[in-house]
Write an enzyme that holds these catalytic residues in place. Structure first.
Site, mmCIF file in Angstrom:
data_model
loop_
_atom_site.group_PDB
_atom_site.id
_atom_site.type_symbol
_atom_site.label_atom_id
_atom_site.label_comp_id
_atom_site.label_asym_id
_atom_site.label_seq_id
_atom_site.Cartn_x
_atom_site.Cartn_y
_atom_site.Cartn_z
ATOM 1 N N GLU A 53 2.390 2.995 -7.118
ATOM 2 C CA GLU A 53 2.354 1.549 -7.178
ATOM 3 C C GLU A 53 1.333 0.943 -6.212
ATOM 4 O O GLU A 53 0.676 -0.035 -6.540
ATOM 5 C CB GLU A 53 3.740 0.968 -6.877
ATOM 6 C CG GLU A 53 3.809 -0.503 -7.201
ATOM 7 C CD GLU A 53 5.219 -1.046 -7.113
ATOM 8 O OE1 GLU A 53 5.563 -1.886 -7.945
ATOM 9 O OE2 GLU A 53 5.994 -0.599 -6.230
ATOM 10 N N ASP A 54 1.238 1.530 -5.048
ATOM 11 C CA ASP A 54 0.477 0.860 -3.985
ATOM 12 C C ASP A 54 -0.904 1.439 -3.717
ATOM 13 O O ASP A 54 -1.611 0.946 -2.849
ATOM 14 C CB ASP A 54 1.271 0.897 -2.664
ATOM 15 C CG ASP A 54 2.573 0.125 -2.774
ATOM 16 O OD1 ASP A 54 2.677 -0.699 -3.703
ATOM 17 O OD2 ASP A 54 3.476 0.362 -1.951
#
Ligand code: MN
Length: 745
Positions: free
Chosen positions: A93-94
């Site tokens: 996600e990051d």
């Protein structure tokens, strides 16, 4: 001996700086000698490289967080794939690292686990108020379980959440701290309890408690330390006595104590409305023995030595808790009659009590894996659905055992509003169900839906995790067909009500038409002022209500006209006319002739068959009503066959043909907007006057109605009936009597 060691947090606070890769691998190797150090180290490296220079609110490098999560997972003794997942859980996600990168380096299992954790992380579960009444919190829990599929996803997520809670004080936004704490308290901590991981659960609860209610947390802690001080000596003394008893009887046992956690005490004070001093199990001893028979032996020894409190004895060995917890609980009266709880169990039971589901992994045959034999009937890894189901049933142990055997839990979908409010719906639900579940007003004005960013038809069946945005329009225009599109009762009844509102408009215009005709027939000037005076008499609030009642047939035109013109001449009431063969004055409508008509005997038209000129008729002499005129094929006549004396041969008088009469028809009409108005138009165009209407039955699809129509004669009525048959809205239509044959009209 002093106070027993209090169950510690899994890791002592934020460990700075963070565990090294070899240290982590060493931790895992202690319980899993088969661990692939290389794989762990690769995950560790990818974690550091991917997060690079990202920072946390605390000022630590970001990768310190996944490493800490991996450490918590290792303390739960989770398998290598889970530890790798913990290290990589925020990577997709990051960071720029892609799913393909991860898949090629770590394979499907780790990648799918990471994806699962990522998905859970994207939910903001408690953005709306979670009240116990609407079961939102419970639905969220179910949703998280359903989304987890593999229980390891949930376990890693809980480790992640625990570390975030431990560092929550660094989060700069108060509203976020509150939201995250609430979400933890209402969703994640209960889930941790449900899968039996007490360690995670109790710390999650305490941390949330601290953020949500700092003053209560503070005061409980103060009371606890005061309590400790006062009880320390007594506890030590009892501890020694326990050891003596077990030693004398040569029971091999480990004894330790645990103190109730602040939040658990707080909950008890609230739920049971008791004082702090009355919490019976602030402190409990745990006696860990070798096997089950030792458990019962120790129980016997304790009960022989001290008096027990029978009401507080629990045997969770023979009847485990739904989450798999097993133990014997008994409360004994110690030296100064103080009550002390003692929990007796085996090492394996103790392990499950602390680690729950996580305790089902073990090292066996040179590999570390999930041990199904340990799970018994409760096998959350492979059968997560029974767990979910159990939650809906209060979780009674034996009930759970029943439920655990069932294959199920395909009956709900969990969907979200754009603001992430969770809406649980039955399987098969559509955006319309969704709209009504959000709010009746939203449903009433729903004209379309955007699902996951794309406009979709309203009949689309919603899927788990769909984000649904309802497009709302000005005026609701539901059609009865919409009812077939919904599965929830709320939506169905709301739609029914809405179509009724639409219908009311139709009934209103029919009612208006009836009034208009009635005035014209009696040659009266129509004015709403007259109507307004009549409203009170008829008990209506508005003129519209009056029209609707007339349109629906709840009020007959005759009653209505009587109310408008009290004392008006009842020109359709044959009672008024004494001349039997000639029913006439200037306003009369009916002429009959025949033998046996006598002065002073009333004449009525049969309300079963409504004869009109052109029909073949017969008069029946009755005691109550005088002579009642029936059509020759009226069903009622069959019953009167044995009373020939009462029959009178009658006929319409010549000259009566051109006079208006009231004919009655029954019709089944499609229940769609516009149908009633269309029918009224057909009747009007055919020269008939609709004078009364009465709805017999209304189903979602059809109306059954009876209509009084003013016609010149039977032929005229049959023309109207034929015209109605030609209408697409009309399913059936016929004269209002049984066995009507066209020929008799
Ligand atoms: Mn995280």
């Amino acid at each position: 001996m002093g106070r027993m060691n209090v169950t510690a947090e899994i890791v002592s606070k934020e460990t700075a700086p963070y565990l090294s890769a070899p240290a982590l691998a060493a931790m895992v190797r202690k319980y899993d000698p088969s661990v692939s150090t290389k794989k762990l180290e690769r995950a560790y490296r990818l974690c550091m490289e991917s997060h690079g220079k990202q920072m946390r609110h605390s000022g630590d490098p970001y990768y310190a967080h996944p490493i800490a999560v991996a450490q918590i997972a290792a303390q739960l003794r989770m398998d290598t794939d889970s530890i790798c997942t913990a290290l990589l859980h925020d990577v997709l996600e990051d960071t720029d690292t892609t799913e393909d990168d991860m898949r090629s380096e770590f394979g499907d299992v780790v990648t799918d686990l990471v994806k699962g954790v990522t998905k859970l992380g994207q939910l903001e579960l408690s953005s709306t108020e979670l009240s116990p009444e609407d079961k939102q919190a419970e639905n969220f829990q179910k949703f998280v379980l359903a989304m987890s599929k593999d229980i390891r996803v949930l376990l890693v997520k809980l480790c992640d959440r625990l570390h975030n809670m431990r560092t929550l004080q660094y989060h700069p936004k108060a509203s976020s701290r509150e939201r995250i704490s609430r979400e933890t308290m209402e969703i994640y901590a209960p889930l941790a309890r449900k899968i039996g991981v007490d360690r995670l659960c109790s710390e999650l609860e305490d941390l949330s408690f601290k953020f949500l209610n700092p003053s209560a947390y503070e005061s409980i802690n103060k009371r606890l330390s005061a309590w400790r001080e006062s009880q320390d000596a007594a506890i030590s003394q009892l501890s020694i006595m326990l050891r003596d008893v077990l030693g004398k009887n040569k029971v091999n046992a480990r004894i330790y104590g645990r103190e109730k956690r602040p939040f658990a005490i707080w909950r008890k004070l609230q739920r049971q409305g008791i004082a702090f001093e009355d919490v019976a199990d602030i402190y409990a001893f745990r006696i860990i023995v070798d096997d089950v028979s030792d458990c019962y032996e120790v129980l016997g020894l304790l009960h022989r030595e001290w008096r027990c409190v029978p009401a507080r004895f629990r045997d969770f060995i023979s009847v485990p808790k739904p989450n798999g917890y097993q133990s014997l609980h008994t409360t004994i009266l110690g030296p100064d009659n103080q009550r002390v709880e003692v929990q007796i169990r085996t090492q394996a039971m103790d392990d499950i009590a602390e680690r729950g589901v996580a305790a089902h992994w073990s090292y066996k045959n040179k590999s570390y894996s999930y041990d199904e034999s340990k799970a018994g009937d409760i096998d959350p890894l492979h059968r997560i659905r029974p767990l979910v189901e159990m939650m809906g049933h209060g979780g009674e142990a034996d009930e759970f055992m029943e439920l655990a055997k069932l294959e199920m839990y395909a009956d709900q979908v969990f969907t979200f509003t754009p603001k992430n409010k969770l809406i649980a719906l039955p399987q098969g639900a559509t955006p319309l169900d969704f709209a009504y579940a959000v709010h009746t007003k939203v449903g009433d004005t729903c004209i379309g839906a955007i699902i996951n960013g794309r406009e979709r038809p309203l009949r689309t069946q919603l899927q788990n995790g769909d984000v649904v945005k309802i497009i709302r329009g000005g005026t609701p225009e539901p059609t009865p067909g919409w009812e077939s599109m919904v599965v929830t009762g709320k939506a169905r009844s709301a739609l029914r009500r809405l179509t009724r509102t639409g219908e009311s408009q139709e009934f209103r215009s029919i009612g208006y038409m009836l009034v208009d005709h009635a005035f014209a027939r009696e040659d009266k000037e129509f004015s709403e002022t007259i109507l307004r005076d009549t409203l009170k008499r008829l008990n209506f609030d508005t003129v519209d209500d009056l029209y609707i009642a007339l349109g629906r047939g709840k009020l007959s035109v005759g009653e209505f006209m009587d109310a408008v013109f009290p004392g008006r001449k009842h020109n359709q009431d044959l009672n008024k006319f004494e001349n039997r063969d000639l029913i006439d004055d200037n306003t009369a409508k009916f002429y009959v002739k025949g033998e046996g008509l006598r002065e002073g005997v009333g004449l009525h038209l049969g309300e079963c068959c409504y004869p009109i000129p052109g029909d073949r008729i017969v008069g029946i002499h009755t005691k109550e009503k005088g002579i009642v005129i029936h059509t020759i094929d009226c069903d009622l006549l069959a019953e009167l066959e044995n009373e020939p004396d009462s029959w009178l041969d009658l006929a319409w008088r010549r000259g009566a043909d051109n006079t208006a009469s009231i004919g009655q028809i029954t019709a089944t009409i499609e229940h769609v907007p516009g149908a009633l108005a269309a029918i009224a138009t057909i009747i009007g165009e055919a020269g008939g006057n609709l004078t009364n209407i009465h709805t017999l039955k209304r189903s979602p699809s059809f109306f059954d109605m009876v209509m009084d129509i003013e016609v010149t004669d039977a032929k005229h009525l049959s023309q109207i009936v034929a015209a109605m048959r030609a209408s697409a809205y009309v399913v059936t239509v016929r004269r209002a009597r049984a066995n009507t044959s066209e020929g008799s009209i």
